[in-house]
Enzyme design. Structure first.
Site, PDB file in Angstrom:
ATOM      1  CB  THR A  14     -71.588   9.043  10.352  1.00 57.73           C
ATOM      2  OG1 THR A  14     -72.610   9.034  11.344  1.00 57.73           O
ATOM      3  CG2 THR A  14     -72.227   9.128   8.974  1.00 57.73           C
ATOM      4  CB  SER A  61     -69.468   9.261  18.262  1.00 57.94           C
ATOM      5  OG  SER A  61     -70.444  10.190  17.845  1.00 57.94           O
ATOM      6  CB  THR A  94     -71.141  14.174  13.831  1.00 58.36           C
ATOM      7  OG1 THR A  94     -72.345  13.397  13.751  1.00 58.36           O
ATOM      8  CG2 THR A  94     -70.406  14.113  12.498  1.00 58.36           C
ATOM      9  CG  ASP A  95     -74.552  11.558  17.216  1.00 52.05           C
ATOM     10  OD1 ASP A  95     -74.837  12.457  16.406  1.00 52.05           O
ATOM     11  OD2 ASP A  95     -75.129  10.455  17.236  1.00 52.05           O
TER      12      ASP A  95
END
Length: 316
Positions: A14, A61, A94-95
């Site tokens: 992101t 990610s 972030t995932d």
């Protein structure tokens, strides 16, 4: 280069995303902006010393792959070996950040800092959070005595073992659970609350052996996560066994408890040679083992990290 060189490795996410409107924080496409462009857009980032930026991957990610992990670990180890590199920053989505952080700590066990950072808003947002997170990450990477893999987001510093994403939208999306953060970054300075992470000699796989295996690996050990819940059945375990699964992590209820139908299937899988591990689905705490437990616990690892640990053990 000199001793204070920081290497910034880009993997997308992101933080490198673009949206059609500056007011759109969710309808973006991840991994659109290159790492050199991200670095160049942050005033003062290189004020404390030289930087090297390298694009290792460019992906959302959620789509992180074993191949990218192997490549990233290789580049991390390459730069860690350079005497004039003080630390590494990995710009990540972030995932799956918590998974990559744990993987890098396990296979690299760095004596220098490897700092993962991210953003919850795209680069095109009216108020993006990525630039401050990158500034904070570089500050942590330059901190005297820093070592090990940590994550920096919204001013908080988390260890690779404890960090987990706990919110799908807020910019302060990460937590260390009941362990608490390692520290906080305040106006470019790190306030450390506890010691830097150390390699777990009882848990960490042989890093050299693992890296050698990664070099030639085209297919990693098949390990899946199943969840215990009301009405859980063993059919999913049986289906995975037919697919040749080698390891199973069960996200248990409470203190390692598993629905009886699912537990029966897991015990059958274990008896057939499948490695099975329990990890609680609770966000805080850990499974406290009891005498007579039939399935081993993850020793405090979350389900996703227990999966990585089991894969590395099977790979090694």
């Amino acid at each position: 280069m000199n001793r204070q060189t920081i290497v910034i490795l880009g993997t997308g996410g992101t933080i490198a995303g673009r949206a059609a409107s500056a007011s759109d924080n969710i309808g973006y496409t991840a991994a659109e902006v290159g790492i050199e462009q991200l670095v160049a857009a942050i005033p003062g980032l290189a004020d404390a010393g030289p930087l090297i930026a390298e694009q290792v991957a460019q992906l959302d990610s959620k789509d992180m792959s074993f191949a990218v992990w192997a490549k990233l670990a290789g580049r991390v180890n390459h730069f860690l070996a350079q005497p004039d590199v003080a630390g590494i920053v990995v710009v990540h989505g972030t995932d799956t950040l918590e998974e990559t952080a744990y993987f890098l700590q396990a296979v690299c066990s760095p004596a220098k800092p490897v700092v993962l950072t991210c953003a919850m808003r795209p680069a095109t947002a009216l108020v993006p959070d990525g630039p401050q997170n990158m500034l904070d990450a570089v500050a942590v990477a330059r901190h005297p005595g820093a070592k090990g893999v940590v994550a920096v987001c919204a001013g908080s510093v988390h260890t690779a073992r404890d960090v987990q994403k706990v919110h799908p939208y807020q910019v302060d999306a990460f937590s260390s659970g009941d362990a608490g953060p390692l520290g906080y970054v305040e106006e470019g300075s790190l306030r450390l609350l506890r010691n830097w992470p150390e390699a777990d000699a009882n848990r960490a796989p042989d890093a050299k052996k693992i890296m050698a295996a990664l070099d030639g690996a085209t297919d990693w050990p098949h390990v899946e996560i199943v969840m215990s819940h009301a009405g859980a059945r063993g059919a999913v375990v049986q289906a995975l066994m037919q697919q040749g699964v080698r390891g199973l992590v069960v996200a248990t209820t409470g203190n390692g408890t598993v629905h009886q139908a699912l537990e029966a299937a897991l015990l059958e899988a274990q008896a057939a040679g499948v490695s099975v591990v329990r990890a609680t689905r609770c966000p805080n705490g850990r499974v406290l083992p009891k005498p007579g437990d039939l399935i081993p616990d993850s020793q405090g690892l979350s389900p996703v990290k227990a999966r990585i640990d089991l894969m590395l053990r099977l790979l090694g």
